[in-house]
Design a protein around this motif. Structure first.
Motif, PDB file in Angstrom:
ATOM      1  N   VAL A   1       0.845  -1.193   0.000  1.00  0.00           N
ATOM      2  CA  VAL A   1       0.000   0.000   0.000  1.00  0.00           C
ATOM      3  C   VAL A   1       0.884   1.247   0.000  1.00  0.00           C
ATOM      4  N   GLY A   2       0.332   2.337  -0.463  1.00  0.00           N
ATOM      5  CA  GLY A   2       0.998   3.631  -0.430  1.00  0.00           C
ATOM      6  C   GLY A   2       0.067   4.659   0.167  1.00  0.00           C
ATOM      7  N   SER A   3       0.655   5.624   0.886  1.00  0.00           N
ATOM      8  CA  SER A   3      -0.173   6.619   1.550  1.00  0.00           C
ATOM      9  C   SER A   3       0.635   7.886   1.801  1.00  0.00           C
ATOM     10  N   ILE A   4      -0.071   8.996   1.916  1.00  0.00           N
ATOM     11  CA  ILE A   4       0.548  10.254   2.335  1.00  0.00           C
ATOM     12  C   ILE A   4       0.348  10.389   3.836  1.00  0.00           C
ATOM     13  N   ASP A   5       1.435  10.563   4.572  1.00  0.00           N
ATOM     14  CA  ASP A   5       1.386  10.734   6.027  1.00  0.00           C
ATOM     15  C   ASP A   5       1.613  12.203   6.342  1.00  0.00           C
ATOM     16  N   SER A   6       0.596  12.852   6.873  1.00  0.00           N
ATOM     17  CA  SER A   6       0.697  14.273   7.219  1.00  0.00           C
ATOM     18  C   SER A   6       0.728  14.473   8.731  1.00  0.00           C
ATOM     19  N   SER A   7       1.012  13.417   9.493  1.00  0.00           N
ATOM     20  CA  SER A   7       0.954  13.512  10.955  1.00  0.00           C
ATOM     21  C   SER A   7       2.076  14.354  11.545  1.00  0.00           C
ATOM     22  N   ASN A   8       3.187  14.518  10.834  1.00  0.00           N
ATOM     23  CA  ASN A   8       4.304  15.326  11.334  1.00  0.00           C
ATOM     24  C   ASN A   8       4.415  16.575  10.466  1.00  0.00           C
ATOM     25  N   SER A   9       3.508  17.506  10.664  1.00  0.00           N
ATOM     26  CA  SER A   9       3.413  18.673   9.787  1.00  0.00           C
ATOM     27  C   SER A   9       4.637  19.584   9.861  1.00  0.00           C
ATOM     28  N   SER A  10       5.428  19.505  10.927  1.00  0.00           N
ATOM     29  CA  SER A  10       6.623  20.351  11.019  1.00  0.00           C
ATOM     30  C   SER A  10       7.692  19.931  10.011  1.00  0.00           C
ATOM     31  N   HIS A  11       7.640  18.686   9.539  1.00  0.00           N
ATOM     32  CA  HIS A  11       8.602  18.197   8.551  1.00  0.00           C
ATOM     33  C   HIS A  11       7.974  18.040   7.174  1.00  0.00           C
ATOM     34  N   GLY A  12       6.717  18.370   7.026  1.00  0.00           N
ATOM     35  CA  GLY A  12       6.017  18.224   5.759  1.00  0.00           C
ATOM     36  C   GLY A  12       5.434  16.837   5.604  1.00  0.00           C
ATOM     37  N   ASN A  13       4.702  16.647   4.522  1.00  0.00           N
ATOM     38  CA  ASN A  13       4.071  15.353   4.253  1.00  0.00           C
ATOM     39  C   ASN A  13       5.113  14.338   3.803  1.00  0.00           C
ATOM     40  N   GLU A  14       4.880  13.062   4.132  1.00  0.00           N
ATOM     41  CA  GLU A  14       5.740  11.978   3.683  1.00  0.00           C
ATOM     42  C   GLU A  14       4.910  10.992   2.884  1.00  0.00           C
ATOM     43  N   TYR A  15       5.507  10.466   1.813  1.00  0.00           N
ATOM     44  CA  TYR A  15       4.892   9.386   1.036  1.00  0.00           C
ATOM     45  C   TYR A  15       5.444   8.082   1.595  1.00  0.00           C
ATOM     46  N   VAL A  16       4.571   7.180   2.009  1.00  0.00           N
ATOM     47  CA  VAL A  16       4.968   5.924   2.633  1.00  0.00           C
ATOM     48  C   VAL A  16       4.486   4.764   1.772  1.00  0.00           C
ATOM     49  N   ILE A  17       5.381   3.807   1.505  1.00  0.00           N
ATOM     50  CA  ILE A  17       5.036   2.558   0.839  1.00  0.00           C
ATOM     51  C   ILE A  17       5.303   1.452   1.842  1.00  0.00           C
ATOM     52  N   ALA A  18       4.326   0.554   2.037  1.00  0.00           N
ATOM     53  CA  ALA A  18       4.490  -0.502   3.034  1.00  0.00           C
ATOM     54  C   ALA A  18       3.908  -1.822   2.545  1.00  0.00           C
ATOM     55  N   ASP A  19       4.554  -2.910   2.962  1.00  0.00           N
ATOM     56  CA  ASP A  19       4.004  -4.251   2.784  1.00  0.00           C
ATOM     57  C   ASP A  19       3.364  -4.601   4.112  1.00  0.00           C
ATOM     58  N   ILE A  20       2.040  -4.509   4.187  1.00  0.00           N
ATOM     59  CA  ILE A  20       1.362  -4.691   5.467  1.00  0.00           C
ATOM     60  C   ILE A  20       1.259  -6.156   5.880  1.00  0.00           C
ATOM     61  N   SER A  21       1.793  -7.067   5.062  1.00  0.00           N
ATOM     62  CA  SER A  21       1.811  -8.474   5.439  1.00  0.00           C
ATOM     63  C   SER A  21       3.112  -8.854   6.148  1.00  0.00           C
TER      64      SER A  21
END
Length: 55
Positions: free
Chosen positions: A15-35
């Protein structure tokens, strides 16, 4: 344990997602194998390649 880390099986879920939880560092694009545990990578969202660039 898989002998080929690039092999995909029916159970793999990438899966891929935009993580905006740490707004002081900007958004991060995350790719993960959730299995799999700890199977992820991230980069600054502004630096992530566009889908057109992946073709």
């Amino acid at each position: 344990m898989a002998t080929n880390p690039h092999a995909m099986t029916d159970a793999d879920t990438i899966v891929g997602s935009i993580d905006s939880s740490n707004s002081s560092h900007g958004n991060e694009y995350v790719i993960a194998d959730i299995s799999a545990d700890e199977a992820w990578l991230s980069m600054e969202a502004d630096a992530a390649p566009t889908l057109r660039a992946w073709r």
